[in-house]
Design a protein around this motif. Sequence first.
Motif, PDB file in Angstrom:
ATOM      1  N   TYR A   1      -7.568   2.686  -4.117  1.00 26.19           N
ATOM      2  CA  TYR A   1      -6.577   2.117  -5.028  1.00 26.19           C
ATOM      3  C   TYR A   1      -5.261   2.881  -4.882  1.00 26.19           C
ATOM      4  O   TYR A   1      -5.141   3.810  -4.072  1.00 26.19           O
ATOM      5  CB  TYR A   1      -7.100   2.144  -6.466  1.00 26.19           C
ATOM      6  CG  TYR A   1      -8.294   1.238  -6.637  1.00 26.19           C
ATOM      7  CD1 TYR A   1      -8.144  -0.129  -6.760  1.00 26.19           C
ATOM      8  CD2 TYR A   1      -9.587   1.771  -6.626  1.00 26.19           C
ATOM      9  CE1 TYR A   1      -9.245  -0.968  -6.878  1.00 26.19           C
ATOM     10  CE2 TYR A   1     -10.695   0.938  -6.743  1.00 26.19           C
ATOM     11  CZ  TYR A   1     -10.517  -0.430  -6.868  1.00 26.19           C
ATOM     12  OH  TYR A   1     -11.605  -1.257  -6.973  1.00 26.19           O
TER      13      TYR A   1
ATOM     14  N   SER B   1      -9.868  -5.673  -8.901  1.00 22.71           N
ATOM     15  CA  SER B   1      -8.530  -5.310  -8.420  1.00 22.71           C
ATOM     16  C   SER B   1      -7.774  -6.548  -7.941  1.00 22.71           C
ATOM     17  O   SER B   1      -6.642  -6.458  -7.485  1.00 22.71           O
ATOM     18  CB  SER B   1      -8.644  -4.306  -7.261  1.00 22.71           C
ATOM     19  OG  SER B   1      -9.358  -4.891  -6.177  1.00 22.71           O
TER      20      SER B   1
ATOM     21  N   LYS C   1      -2.908  -1.961  -5.288  1.00 24.24           N
ATOM     22  CA  LYS C   1      -4.286  -2.169  -5.718  1.00 24.24           C
ATOM     23  C   LYS C   1      -4.557  -1.311  -6.960  1.00 24.24           C
ATOM     24  O   LYS C   1      -4.478  -0.091  -6.915  1.00 24.24           O
ATOM     25  CB  LYS C   1      -5.268  -1.795  -4.610  1.00 24.24           C
ATOM     26  CG  LYS C   1      -5.181  -2.687  -3.379  1.00 24.24           C
ATOM     27  CD  LYS C   1      -5.617  -4.120  -3.694  1.00 24.24           C
ATOM     28  CE  LYS C   1      -5.578  -5.000  -2.457  1.00 24.24           C
ATOM     29  NZ  LYS C   1      -5.963  -6.402  -2.764  1.00 24.24           N
TER      30      LYS C   1
ATOM     31  N   LEU D   1      -7.338  -0.850 -10.258  1.00 27.37           N
ATOM     32  CA  LEU D   1      -8.637  -1.209 -10.829  1.00 27.37           C
ATOM     33  C   LEU D   1      -8.474  -1.470 -12.320  1.00 27.37           C
ATOM     34  O   LEU D   1      -7.991  -0.605 -13.063  1.00 27.37           O
ATOM     35  CB  LEU D   1      -9.645  -0.082 -10.603  1.00 27.37           C
ATOM     36  CG  LEU D   1     -11.102  -0.412 -10.945  1.00 27.37           C
ATOM     37  CD1 LEU D   1     -11.635  -1.488 -10.017  1.00 27.37           C
ATOM     38  CD2 LEU D   1     -11.970   0.831 -10.864  1.00 27.37           C
TER      39      LEU D   1
END
Length: 791
Positions: free
Chosen positions: A66, A503, A515, A517
């Motif tokens: 991420y 995501s 990205k 989460l």
Amino acid sequence: MIKNYIKTAYRSLTKNKTYSFLNIFGLAVGIACAALIFLWVEDEVHFDAVNIKKDRLYMAEENQQYDTYVFTESSTPGLMGPSMQAELPGIANTCRTSEGTESLLFAQGDKSVFASGKYVEASIFSMFTLPFVQGNPASALSQLHSLVITQKTAEKFFGTDKDVLGKTIRVDNKQDYVVTGVLKDIPANSSMQFEWLMPFKIFWDRSPWLTSWGNQSLTTYVELKPGISPATVNKQLYNYIQKRIPAALGHVFLFSMNDWHLRDDFKDGKMTGGGQIEYVHLFTLIAWIILFIACINFMNLSTARSEKRAREVGVRKVLGAGKNLLVLQFIGEAMFMAFIATIVAVIIVILTLPAFNMLVQKQLTLGFGNPTHILGLLAITVICGLVAGSYPSFYLSSFNPVSVLKGVKLKTGGAAFIRQGLVVMQFGVSIVLIISTVIVYQQIQHVKSRQLGFNKDNIIEMDLQGKMGTEYSVIKQDLLNTGTVTNVALADHVLLYGGNNTSNLTWDSKPAGSKVLISQRYITPEFMETMGIKILEGRNLTVADTARPIRMLITQSLEKLMGKGSAIGKRIHGEQDTTSGVVVGVVNDYVYGNIYGRTPDPVMFYSAPPANETMMYIHIKPNGDLEKTLAAIQGVMKKDNPAYPFDYRFVDDQFNQMFSTEMLVSQLSRVFATLAIIISCLGLFGLAAYTAERRTKEIGIRKVLGASVSGLASLLSRDFLRLVIISCLAAFPTAYWLMTKWLKTYDYRIDISWWVFAIAGLTAIVIAIATVSFQSIKAAIANPVKSLRSE
């Protein structure tokens, strides 16, 4: 020769009973403490050892990249297991299971209880060591509604009936299942814990999303063929999901069963080497340190009594005894006392083991039938005897017989200096343990008292069972009518943990390639008020917000990610209509998942029909009669959901359970610090008694010349007080370095305060003074006429 050593050791032991007692009891406490720690360590390092194929068993995990970190999780796609086994030649077998355990209601006759278990593929029996007491592992899960249970579960349902194959159990008041196997009870030190197993096909058929490579909702276990390197397979797995979904974030790797329990700490996608193994190393070190402190007592008291044995050594040397023979004699005495101390230690362990088991939540046994335990005790005895007797034996055997027999006073400056150094070491370690105990306790309380962003107190959590979803409005109203409940709500996941996450969400200002989460939760509109989560902007959800486009609530952290200004009215786009919608409200961030993390991950909330939820939360009135409140709630559940027993848990208890490891460390540290102080004080008490005895005539003369009792007590205590102060100066920087290193493992942590060191130092000084003062005052108030009569 050994017989003579034992006779000599016995005479020495009975001649100096006080010092022998202090030596033996100090060693016994040290050995008992070490034995308890080593039993705990043995249980920890042998986790999952019951599995014959342990070295070839792995769990498939994913590293997901991420924007600011790499997230490691054990959830894998439903199609991955069979695909890996078919395509990768190094894999011998795979097994897919549902994640965690699921609690279901089991009814057999008039018995109705909840039991937890997993949905598994039949390959589990060939991969893991799960011995069958009844049934055939090859066919146990071949039928859809078959059921494999453990021995304890069988006893719950069928009592003393040993033959339970073919018997039926009704599950969740919906379907009868046939018992097709009974497993030997799972050892407590096994990662896989369950009461029942059911065919994986049941879970597969009710979860259509599992057919997508983009959904991670299963646990996948992998067995490698003999001789296959996991590194080789990991190279093949790295882009395994990307071959199916090019935009996938997850890179698969194999996580060895050898590390599941001890080394399960990951940071940015890599094993840190931390986890439970850190505490195994820590407490192993503490065990050896406490043993060493006990041995220091022996050294101190033995060398302090050297003048009493000087003539004995002189006579023996005149009669022809060589230095080596004397060394062997004194080491033999130390070994004899260590042997007696070990016997006493075993008695102490037997008496304290039940309490220790309650503390560490295990069922440890001394296991005298285990040769390893016997050899371990013998090894500890020999080590203690050699370490404790080494310096005293060489020191005593070095006396000059001519000087001794002429009555020339022995030069004990070097021995005295070593004794002082050993006392400094003893109390230095004790002070480090005191400081560590206080800081560990502070850290736990710091996290426990942090602002969570929701109310964890007076909240009851229940699994949604039977009619609790379909009859939610009726049950809610009946609960409110009891007068003991302030609000009720439903949710799809436990509040304290992560829930579903994704995501694959976008918004207008989201940077390309970013990205993030984001956790997703489905709730009923009452959830925010029930849990005490505040709506900062906009409005709450309503039942009508399930219509397209759906409305949603988001947390502050997600609002910040969506750009400047208010997020109200902004649209969030997902892969499906069910995750795309308009933001109608912003709520405060709240802590979940990683309780030690500084910044909570963003969360979005959707309104969902009650029948789709899995958890019920009940906010009860504070300061009410808890027993009456629970009885009232149970009455409602019995009336509105009669087919299911009342099963509940408190959210604050769940929250406290998240600190179980840290609480164990805190409690054990407190116990070990206390034991270290006790052992150190035994030695200090003996040295004070020896010092007072050695200076008897000096004290008598000083009293005759007008010295006061307080002045004499102060004189005798001064040297010991100086040693403890030196211990503090050595211990403070050591403790600061160790605890700073430990605290760095937590993002949300305390700052170490100076007063912790002050309190630890003062505690050690007060304990030392109290220990020494008894002998000092006793010597100071003695009649000087008696002490000077021999002159």
